[in-house]
Design an enzyme around this catalytic site. Structure first.
Site, PDB file in Angstrom:
ATOM      1  N   LYS A  48       1.028  -1.050   0.020  1.00  0.00           N
ATOM      2  CA  LYS A  48      -0.145  -0.397  -0.165  1.00  0.00           C
ATOM      3  C   LYS A  48       1.327   1.798  -0.506  1.00  0.00           C
ATOM      4  CE  LYS A  48      -3.162  -2.284  -0.313  1.00  0.00           C
ATOM      5  NZ  LYS A  48      -3.886  -2.381  -1.972  1.00  0.00           N
ATOM      6  N   SER A  77      -5.938   2.569   3.751  1.00  0.00           N
ATOM      7  CA  SER A  77      -5.807   1.254   2.764  1.00  0.00           C
ATOM      8  C   SER A  77      -5.586  -0.277   2.456  1.00  0.00           C
ATOM      9  CB  SER A  77      -4.796   1.975   1.304  1.00  0.00           C
ATOM     10  OG  SER A  77      -3.978   1.412   1.001  1.00  0.00           O
ATOM     11  N   ARG A 124       5.033   4.534   3.725  1.00  0.00           N
ATOM     12  CA  ARG A 124       3.729   5.023   4.393  1.00  0.00           C
ATOM     13  C   ARG A 124       3.761   5.998   5.173  1.00  0.00           C
ATOM     14  NH1 ARG A 124      -1.670   4.063   1.001  1.00  0.00           N
ATOM     15  NH2 ARG A 124      -3.058   6.469   1.149  1.00  0.00           N
TER      16      ARG A 124
END
Ligand SMILES: Nc1ncnc2c1ncn2[C@@H]1O[C@H](COP(=O)(O)OS(=O)(=O)O)[C@@H](OP(=O)(O)O)[C@H]1O
Length: 418
Positions: free
Chosen positions: A147, A252, A244
Site C-alpha cells: 500500500k 488503505s 507511507r
C-alpha cells in the site's frame, strides 16, 4: 460497504485481519490479459515476425541481437520480454552502438548462469567475473511495503528499456515457497522462479545488460528471517522499500481487505468504523515499520538498500526527482523512460474520508508516532533521506486531519489518507 456487509452476512468475518498479498493476483490477471491482447495484435499484424514471437517464450530460443536491438530501440523491458515484433525490426548494429560490449566474449557470470535452476547455482555463478556494465541476476527486488505505491512504481520501472519485466507483480516466491524452517525453497518452484518468473533465458539473451527484478510486497514484512536468508543466498541484491504514513497505510490495507470480502471482526459494520482495526495494528510493535526496517538494514550493506518515503515519491513536483533517484540507485539511466509515476491500484476516489472521533484519531497518532520516531532514527542513522523532513511530512498529515475535525474530543473527523 455493501460488499463488506454481504461478505459478513455470508459468515466471512475474521478474528483478526492481515495484510493480504497486495494486489498481485489482480495484477497478474491484468498482465496476462494484456499479454494475450498484445499477442493477438501481433498475430493479426502482417508485420509480426515469427522470430519476435519465439523470443517471447522465456527460453533461450531468440537471437541475442534481437533483444539487444530492442534495447537500443528503446523498447520496454516488457516489450523485450513479451516479443512484440519491434526487436526483429531494429538493427543489431544499432544495438552494438549503444552496448558495444555486446560483441565481447561471454563473461564468466554469463557462462555459469546458463542452465541454472537453483538459487545455489545463481550464487555459484556470481563468484565468476562479469563485464562492468552487466547486471547481476536477479539485480534488485522491490520489497514493499504493501500500500505504498509499489504497483505504480513497478509499472514505471517495467517501462524502462534496460529493466526486464518479471512475469507478473507479487510472485511472493520467497514467502510462499521458502519459509523459515521449511528446509530451503521447494526445488521445482525455485526452477520456475528463476526461469519463468525472472526470465533467466531472456536476461542471457540480453547479455545481462538488462536488470532483472521482481516486486513482492510481503517480503518487506518478513525481514526477520528473509533478510538474512537473502543476504546469504543472493548477497549482491539491491533492495527498494517504500514507507507511507502508517495510519494511511493501514486504512488503505483495511479497504483492500473489505473490497476482497475479508471483513475483520474489529470492523464495526454499522458505523463503518476503522478505528478499532487500525488501533489494534498500531498497538502491535512487531507490525510496525521499525523492526522490519532494522532487519533489512542489519542484513544488507547500506549501499544495497534504498528506503524512500511514499509522500515524497507521490508529491507533485518531487516525483520526478524521487523516480530519478531510485533509478540511479538501481544503476539504470535515470532519464528513462519518463518522469511519470502513474496512479495504479488506487481507491482514492471511493471514499469521502474515514469517520472517527478526534479522540480516536489522536490516539492513533500517538501510537503511530512511536514507530515513526524509531523509523526516523533509522533514516538518520543510515542516511536514507532527510530524517527531519521525513517526520515533518507525517506530522503534517496528522495535524491536517486533526485540524479538520469538529471541536471537542468527541468531535467528528473525516480522515484523509496521504
Ligand atoms: N502516484 C500516486 N500518488 C498517490 N498515491 C498513489 C500513487 N500511486 C499509487 N498510489 C496509492 O498507493 C496505494 C496502492 O499501493 P500498492 O500498489 O503498493 O498496493 S499493493 O500493496 O500492491 O496492493 C493506493 O492507495 P489507496 O488509494 O489509499 O488505497 C494508491 O492510491
Amino acid at each position: 460497504m455493501e460488499a463488506a456487509e454481504a461478505a459478513a452476512a455470508a459468515g466471512a468475518e475474521e478474528e483478526d485481519w492481515d495484510e493480504g498479498e497486495g494486489d498481485g493476483e489482480e495484477e497478474q490477471e491484468e498482465q496476462e490479459q494484456e499479454e494475450e491482447e498484445e499477442e493477438a495484435q501481433a498475430g493479426s499484424s502482417s508485420g509480426a515476425s515469427s522470430d519476435g514471437e519465439s523470443s517471447s517464450a522465456g527460453g533461450a530460443t531468440g537471437d541475442a541481437a534481437d533483444v539487444a536491438a530492442a534495447m537500443a530501440a528503446g523498447g520496454s523491458g516488457g516489450a523485450a520480454a513479451g516479443g512484440d515484433g519491434t526487436s526483429a525490426q531494429a538493427s543489431a548494429a544499432a544495438a552494438e552502438e549503444v552496448h558495444p560490449v555486446i560483441s565481447m566474449p561471454l563473461s564468466g557470470l554469463e557462462e555459469a548462469l546458463r542452465g541454472c535452476s537453483t538459487l545455489a547455482c545463481l550464487q555459484q555463478a556470481h563468484m565468476r567475473s562479469k563485464h562492468p556494465q552487466q547486471f547481476n541476476f536477479p539485480h534488485f527486488l522491490l520489497l514493499g511495503f504493501p500500500k505504498c505505491a509499489t504497483t505504480s512504481l513497478y509499472r514505471h520501472l517495467i517501462q524502462h528499456p534496460t529493466i526486464m519485466a518479471p512475469k507478473y507483480k507479487e510472485p511472493h516466491f520467497f514467502t510462499r515457497f521458502c519459509r523459515q524452517g521449511a528446509g530451503g525453497c521447494q526445488p521445482e518452484e525455485e526452477a520456475s522462479y528463476i526461469n519463468e518468473t525472472l526470465h533467466l533465458g531472456i536476461a542471457l539473451q540480453a547479455r545481462l545488460f538488462m536488470a532483472s527484478f521482481e516486486a513482492s510486497t510481503h517480503y518487506s514484512l518478513e525481514g526477520e528471517w528473509l533478510a538474512p536468508k537473502l543476504a546469504r543466498d543472493l548477497p549482491w541484491l539491491k533492495l527498494v522499500l517504500s514507507l507511507r504514513e502508517p495510519i494511511s497505510r493501514w486504512i488503505s490495507m483495511l479497504k483492500h481487505n473489505l473490497d476482497n470480502g475479508r471483513v475483520p471482526a474489529c470492523y464495526k459494520l454499522s458505523a463503518g468504523a476503522a478505528y478499532p482495526c487500525i488501533r489494534r495494528k498500531l498497538e502491535q510493535r512487531e507490525q510496525g515499520y521499525a523492526p522490519r526496517l532494522r532487519a533489512w538494514a542489519t542484513a544488507f550493506p547500506p549501499e544495497q538498500l534504498y528506503v524512500l518515503q511514499y509522500e515524497n515519491l507521490t508529491s507533485e513536483g518531487v516525483t520526478r526527482k524521487a523516480l530519478r533517484d531510485i533509478k540511479r540507485f538501481v544503476g539504470v539511466d535515470p532519464n528513462l523512460p519518463n518522469n511519470d509515476l502513474g496512479l495504479y491500484n488506487s481507491r482514492r476516489s471511493e471514499t469521502e474520508g474515514w469517520p472517527m472521533t478526534r479522540k480516536e484519531y489522536a490516539r492513533l497518532v500517538e501510537l503511530a508516532r512511536r514507530d515513526a520516531q524509531e523509523v526516523v532514527e533509522l533514516v538518520r542513522q543510515h542516511g536514507w533521506a532527510d530524517a527531519d523532513r521525513w517526520l515533518e511530512a507525517w506530522e503534517e498529515a496528522w495535524a491536517a486531519n486533526l485540524e479538520a475535525c469538529r471541536p471537542g474530543p468527541r468531535g467528528a473527523c473525516s480522515i484523509q489518507l496521504t
